[in-house]
Design a protein around this motif. Structure first.
Motif, PDB file in Angstrom:
ATOM      1  N   HIS A 247       0.813  -1.221   0.000  1.00 40.01           N
ATOM      2  CA  HIS A 247       0.000   0.000   0.000  1.00 40.01           C
ATOM      3  C   HIS A 247       0.844   1.268   0.000  1.00 40.01           C
ATOM      4  O   HIS A 247       0.308   2.376  -0.009  1.00 40.01           O
ATOM      5  CB  HIS A 247      -0.917   0.007   1.238  1.00 40.01           C
ATOM      6  CG  HIS A 247      -1.656  -1.263   1.428  1.00 40.01           C
ATOM      7  ND1 HIS A 247      -2.699  -1.652   0.623  1.00 40.01           N
ATOM      8  CD2 HIS A 247      -1.482  -2.272   2.328  1.00 40.01           C
ATOM      9  CE1 HIS A 247      -3.151  -2.829   1.020  1.00 40.01           C
ATOM     10  NE2 HIS A 247      -2.429  -3.230   2.054  1.00 40.01           N
TER      11      HIS A 247
ATOM     12  N   HIS B  82       0.351   4.344  -2.338  1.00 44.27           N
ATOM     13  CA  HIS B  82      -0.870   5.139  -2.188  1.00 44.27           C
ATOM     14  C   HIS B  82      -1.032   5.767  -0.804  1.00 44.27           C
ATOM     15  O   HIS B  82      -1.804   6.707  -0.639  1.00 44.27           O
ATOM     16  CB  HIS B  82      -2.100   4.287  -2.491  1.00 44.27           C
ATOM     17  CG  HIS B  82      -2.086   3.705  -3.866  1.00 44.27           C
ATOM     18  ND1 HIS B  82      -2.215   4.477  -4.995  1.00 44.27           N
ATOM     19  CD2 HIS B  82      -1.909   2.439  -4.290  1.00 44.27           C
ATOM     20  CE1 HIS B  82      -2.148   3.700  -6.063  1.00 44.27           C
ATOM     21  NE2 HIS B  82      -1.959   2.460  -5.668  1.00 44.27           N
ATOM     22  N   HIS B  83      -0.340   5.221   0.174  1.00 42.45           N
ATOM     23  CA  HIS B  83      -0.505   5.695   1.549  1.00 42.45           C
ATOM     24  C   HIS B  83       0.870   5.923   2.179  1.00 42.45           C
ATOM     25  O   HIS B  83       1.619   4.974   2.421  1.00 42.45           O
ATOM     26  CB  HIS B  83      -1.295   4.686   2.391  1.00 42.45           C
ATOM     27  CG  HIS B  83      -2.632   4.358   1.828  1.00 42.45           C
ATOM     28  ND1 HIS B  83      -3.656   5.273   1.771  1.00 42.45           N
ATOM     29  CD2 HIS B  83      -3.115   3.214   1.289  1.00 42.45           C
ATOM     30  CE1 HIS B  83      -4.719   4.702   1.233  1.00 42.45           C
ATOM     31  NE2 HIS B  83      -4.417   3.455   0.917  1.00 42.45           N
TER      32      HIS B  83
END
Length: 116
Positions: free
Chosen positions: A90, A93-94
């Motif tokens: 992730h 995106h994060h």
């Protein structure tokens, strides 16, 4: 049979890495809960919580000079590796996942070195 005692510098570095990882994991879990697609982050949150708990325990055992530090460091390294692997999925995106993965990898390395 005599076991080799780690030096104080390695112990302190491992404690610092464990505590930094606790902070990163707790922040990541909280930030994941605030994201819109929580379903996609469920495993990340689980790993964050497990890793934070194991890192906190490992740091406490190291602080008190427990004879269990080797086993704790090995378990901590495994938890950090699992958490980092999930957070890396992730990370693009994060930012909280990217930072958590970095802290987990640093803690994993410190714990593996101390447990060796």
């Amino acid at each position: 049979m005599t076991t080799k005692q780690p030096n104080l510098q390695h112990i302190e570095a491992c404690i610092a890495a464990c505590l930094a990882c606790v902070q990163a994991c707790e922040h990541c879990a909280s930030a994941c809960l605030a994201e819109e697609d929580i379903d996609m982050l469920r495993e990340c949150i689980r790993n964050d919580h497990d890793c934070a708990d194991i890192c906190a325990l490992t740091a406490r055992l190291l602080m008190r000079g427990s004879h269990l530090y080797g086993e704790a460091c090995r378990l901590c390294a495994e938890a950090c590796a699992a958490c980092a692997t999930e957070c890396e999925k992730h990370a693009a995106h994060h930012d909280h996942c990217r930072l958590c993965a970095e802290a987990c990898r640093a803690c994993e390395k410190a714990c593996r070195e101390l447990a060796a």
